[in-house]
Design an enzyme around this catalytic site. Structure first.
Site, short mmCIF file in Angstrom:
data_model
loop_
_atom_site.label_atom_id
_atom_site.label_comp_id
_atom_site.label_asym_id
_atom_site.label_seq_id
_atom_site.Cartn_x
_atom_site.Cartn_y
_atom_site.Cartn_z
N SER A 108 0.85 -1.19 0.00
CA SER A 108 0.00 0.00 0.00
C SER A 108 0.88 1.24 0.00
O SER A 108 1.99 1.23 0.56
CB SER A 108 -0.90 0.01 1.24
OG SER A 108 -1.50 1.27 1.42
N SER A 109 0.36 2.32 -0.56
CA SER A 109 1.10 3.58 -0.59
C SER A 109 1.24 4.19 0.79
O SER A 109 2.03 5.12 0.99
CB SER A 109 0.41 4.58 -1.52
OG SER A 109 -0.90 4.87 -1.06
N CYS A 110 0.49 3.70 1.78
CA CYS A 110 0.58 4.27 3.13
C CYS A 110 1.90 3.92 3.82
O CYS A 110 2.15 4.39 4.93
CB CYS A 110 -0.59 3.83 3.98
SG CYS A 110 -0.53 2.10 4.49
N TYR A 137 -1.33 -0.36 10.27
CA TYR A 137 -1.41 -1.06 8.98
C TYR A 137 -0.15 -0.83 8.16
O TYR A 137 0.40 -1.77 7.56
CB TYR A 137 -2.64 -0.56 8.21
CG TYR A 137 -2.79 -1.13 6.83
CD1 TYR A 137 -3.22 -2.43 6.64
CD2 TYR A 137 -2.52 -0.36 5.70
CE1 TYR A 137 -3.38 -2.96 5.36
CE2 TYR A 137 -2.67 -0.87 4.42
CZ TYR A 137 -3.10 -2.17 4.26
OH TYR A 137 -3.25 -2.70 3.00
N LYS A 141 2.70 -3.47 6.60
CA LYS A 141 3.03 -3.56 5.18
C LYS A 141 4.53 -3.32 4.93
O LYS A 141 5.12 -3.94 4.03
CB LYS A 141 2.19 -2.57 4.38
CG LYS A 141 0.75 -3.00 4.23
CD LYS A 141 0.69 -4.34 3.52
CE LYS A 141 -0.66 -4.97 3.50
NZ LYS A 141 -0.64 -6.30 2.85
N HIS A 180 -13.29 2.34 2.00
CA HIS A 180 -12.42 3.44 1.61
C HIS A 180 -13.26 4.57 1.01
O HIS A 180 -14.46 4.43 0.78
CB HIS A 180 -11.38 2.95 0.60
CG HIS A 180 -10.32 2.11 1.23
ND1 HIS A 180 -10.29 0.74 1.10
CD2 HIS A 180 -9.23 2.43 1.99
CE1 HIS A 180 -9.25 0.25 1.75
NE2 HIS A 180 -8.60 1.25 2.30
#
Length: 322
Positions: A108-110, A137, A141, A180
């Site tokens: 994920s980009s987070c 989260y 990741k 989301h």
């Protein structure tokens, strides 16, 4: 070639499964392995070990994860970090133990710092503080990336990670609280249009900028990265071999996104904002130049993709009455 897709009932895993099924129907030697959560709990180490040893896949695609929006991440932080860490540790290690040489993990980009320079390059990983609203989260990741990287360094495996921007499309989660932003907007504006509601108030100021990638594009990019030969992949990703960004390279404000969804769903009332609710990171745009240099770019425009997703929602809305 024997593929195991972990998370095949999720939005991304389902899109990847559809692509591989199409190849199989076209005559390619594709053997697909899937298990539902009821059949295989990926947080259960022994169960995953027994499964990998019995099935002996050639390729593992790890698309299984516990995911959700700001509300879900704030409400269930322990669930998000625990379940995602356990899934990654079990699937990646037991794949290695079963002799799997090729694995693709979806992240994920987070993973990038809250204040990362925009657009975010792969090299920004671990250079700053994470966004607090989804830190558990994101930590999980990042651990998945480092698991793949470490097994490659120590054991000579070819485990790759792709980091998508915000995904949407058929199969998305339209839950009123745990979804989301884009599916949440589709559901809310659809209901408002049908009920003749005069105003829809969106969460936050509406100013944050977000990038969105259609899940079918993500599936195509995932298989593209997975199937790059080792020499090309290594040359194109040097000096950072651990992960590749996947996105469109274009973003839109949440307010403009809401206006687009309103048009598509037929809502003609007012759109308000609630600055008292958290915005999260103000801008999250991926630098996708590395993937473009490899030869892949997104094909589905945002408005086209939202229209397609809304059509899917309309056809399946009886499943979302919760």
């Amino acid at each position: 070639m024997k593929y195991y897709i972990a998370g095949h009932r999720g939005m991304v895993g389902g899109a990847i499964l559809r692509r591989l099924q199409a190849r199989k129907q076209a005559g390619e030697a594709v053997d697909l392995i899937t298990r539902s959560h009821a059949e295989l709990d990926l947080t259960d180490q022994q169960a995953v070990r027994d499964f990998m040893q019995a099935e002996q896949p050639d390729v593992v695609i790890l698309a299984a994860a516990k995911v959700g929006g700001i509300h879900a991440n704030n409400t269930y932080p322990a669930d998000f970090i625990y379940e995602n860490l356990m899934i990654e540790c079990n699937v990646i290690h037991q794949a290695f133990a079963a002799g799997v040489k090729r694995l693709l993990q979806l992240g994920s980009s987070c993973i990038y710092p809250r204040a990362a320079v925009q657009p975010m390059r792969e090299e920004a990983l671990l250079t700053g503080v994470l966004e607090p609203t989804n830190e558990p989260y994101a930590v999980a990741k990042i651990a998945g990336i480092k698991l793949c990287e470490s097994y490659n360094r120590q054991h000579g495996t070819d485990y790759r990670s792709v980091m998508p921007t915000n995904l949407y499309g058929p199969g998305d989660n339209f839950h009123p609280e745990n979804s989301h932003v884009l599916p949440a907007l589709i559901r809310r504006f659809h209901a408002a249009a049908r009920n003749g509601t005069e105003e829809v108030v969106i969460w936050g100021s509406g100013k944050p900028m977000r990038e969105f990638l259609h899940v079918d594009d993500m599936a195509a990019a995932s298989l593209f990265v997975l199937e790059l030969d080792t020499q090309t992949y290594s040359a194109k990703t040097a000096p950072m071999l651990s992960h590749i960004n996947v996105g469109t390279g274009r973003d839109i404000s949440i307010l403009d996104l809401a206006r687009m969804v309103a048009r598509i769903t037929g809502f003609q009332g007012r759109i308000g904002t609630d600055p008292g609710k958290p915005d999260g990171t103000m801008k999250k745009l991926m630098d996708v130049s590395r993937l473009a240099d490899m030869g892949w770019t997104a094909q589905i425009g945002l408005e086209q993709g939202i229209k397609q997703t809304y059509e899917w929602f309309l056809a399946n809305q009886d499943n979302f009455r919760h």
